[in-house]
Design a protein around this motif. Structure first.
Motif, PDB file in Angstrom:
ATOM      1  N   LEU A  55     -71.483 -64.915  14.330  1.00 44.51           N
ATOM      2  CA  LEU A  55     -70.721 -65.734  15.613  1.00 44.51           C
ATOM      3  C   LEU A  55     -70.720 -64.549  16.325  1.00 44.51           C
ATOM      4  O   LEU A  55     -71.032 -64.284  17.551  1.00 44.51           O
ATOM      5  CB  LEU A  55     -70.507 -67.064  15.222  1.00 44.51           C
ATOM      6  N   THR A  66     -62.129 -72.492  18.091  1.00 45.72           N
ATOM      7  CA  THR A  66     -62.347 -73.828  17.494  1.00 45.72           C
ATOM      8  C   THR A  66     -61.997 -74.603  18.864  1.00 45.72           C
ATOM      9  O   THR A  66     -60.589 -74.443  19.217  1.00 45.72           O
ATOM     10  CB  THR A  66     -60.832 -73.685  16.333  1.00 45.72           C
ATOM     11  N   SER A 109     -68.184 -69.742  11.221  1.00 48.73           N
ATOM     12  CA  SER A 109     -68.308 -70.721  12.118  1.00 48.73           C
ATOM     13  C   SER A 109     -69.241 -72.315  12.112  1.00 48.73           C
ATOM     14  O   SER A 109     -70.321 -71.809  11.880  1.00 48.73           O
ATOM     15  CB  SER A 109     -69.072 -70.038  13.827  1.00 48.73           C
ATOM     16  N   LEU A 155     -67.168 -75.553  19.565  1.00 48.40           N
ATOM     17  CA  LEU A 155     -67.124 -75.741  18.387  1.00 48.40           C
ATOM     18  C   LEU A 155     -66.147 -76.064  16.903  1.00 48.40           C
ATOM     19  O   LEU A 155     -64.639 -76.395  18.047  1.00 48.40           O
ATOM     20  CB  LEU A 155     -66.352 -73.785  18.069  1.00 48.40           C
ATOM     21  N   HIS A 157     -64.024 -72.112  13.220  1.00 46.64           N
ATOM     22  CA  HIS A 157     -64.522 -71.047  13.720  1.00 46.64           C
ATOM     23  C   HIS A 157     -62.814 -69.961  12.649  1.00 46.64           C
ATOM     24  O   HIS A 157     -61.597 -70.095  12.925  1.00 46.64           O
ATOM     25  CB  HIS A 157     -63.860 -70.672  15.241  1.00 46.64           C
ATOM     26  N   ASP A 158     -62.930 -69.467  11.336  1.00 45.12           N
ATOM     27  CA  ASP A 158     -62.224 -68.449  11.243  1.00 45.12           C
ATOM     28  C   ASP A 158     -63.158 -66.979  10.490  1.00 45.12           C
ATOM     29  O   ASP A 158     -64.248 -66.999  10.875  1.00 45.12           O
ATOM     30  CB  ASP A 158     -61.671 -68.846  10.142  1.00 45.12           C
ATOM     31  N   SER A 163     -59.500 -67.286  16.510  1.00 49.21           N
ATOM     32  CA  SER A 163     -60.226 -68.524  16.290  1.00 49.21           C
ATOM     33  C   SER A 163     -60.658 -68.946  18.031  1.00 49.21           C
ATOM     34  O   SER A 163     -60.099 -69.642  19.230  1.00 49.21           O
ATOM     35  CB  SER A 163     -59.534 -70.517  15.663  1.00 49.21           C
TER      36      SER A 163
END
Length: 202
Positions: free
Chosen positions: A150, A8, A38, A30, A33-34, A6
């Motif tokens: 991404l 994030t 994203s 961000l 995000h996983d 991640s």
């Protein structure tokens, strides 16, 4: 399927090679995000629209410049609020406003994303969060990537990934954020900050 690490809470900084005009010199925070994809917001695209023109109650809490930012090309008719809560709100001593906090110690109406940065529930009464907020930005739309999209762009060299700082969300001169974020890196990225806007003029 390979597990996605991640990102994030990190920043995506557009490389000079990124050709998409939506993201020219963009700095994207961000928010999620996983492996499902994203989602983020562009921090350096102020619009001429004042926050008070679209979300009157939140205008007083929005930092300078007090305008709506274009968070990305997706869902431009929707609004996202991103705010910083000063200090680590999970370790604060109980205060008179503690009844307005969730069981995790975060203010009601604010959901922590990463560190002191979180998402604001714009349906909540602004006064519920007024005492807790350090800075607030309102974004129209967001930037989104599907599963693996991404990662492909990162592999293609479209983005630099760097750590965010709470002040990035509320930069008073967002037009300078791309250079400022690169300049503070302790690597060869600091040199990229001097890259000319138009390389053909170099």
């Amino acid at each position: 399927m390979t597990e996605v690490s991640s990102l994030t809470g990190r920043l995506l900084v557009a490389t000079p090679a990124l050709a998409d005009p939506n993201f020219d010199r963009a700095v994207v925070l961000l928010l999620d995000h996983d492996e499902k994809g994203s989602l983020g917001v562009v921090l350096n695209r102020p619009t001429p629209v004042g926050v008070g023109d679209v979300l009157d109650g939140w205008a007083e809490l929005a930092g300078e410049p007090g305008v709506v930012f274009q968070g990305g090309p997706v869902s431009l008719d929707s609004a996202l609020g991103v705010a910083v809560i000063p200090g680590d709100s999970t370790e604060r001593a109980p205060s008179p406003s503690s009844r307005l906090r969730s069981s995790r110690g975060d203010p009601i109406g604010w959901r922590r994303v990463h560190g002191a940065i979180g998402l604001v529930d714009l349906e909540a009464p602004p006064e519920l969060l007024a005492a807790a907020l350090g800075s607030l930005r309102i974004f129209a739309g967001y930037s989104g990537w599907g599963p693996g999209q991404l990662e492909d762009e990162l592999a293609d060299g479209a983005w630099y990934v760097v750590e965010s700082e709470p002040g990035d969300v509320s930069s008073p001169v967002p037009e300078n954020l791309w250079r400022a974020v690169l300049r503070r890196q302790r690597s060869e990225l600091a040199m990229i900050a001097t890259y000319p806007d138009d390389p053909s003029l170099n």
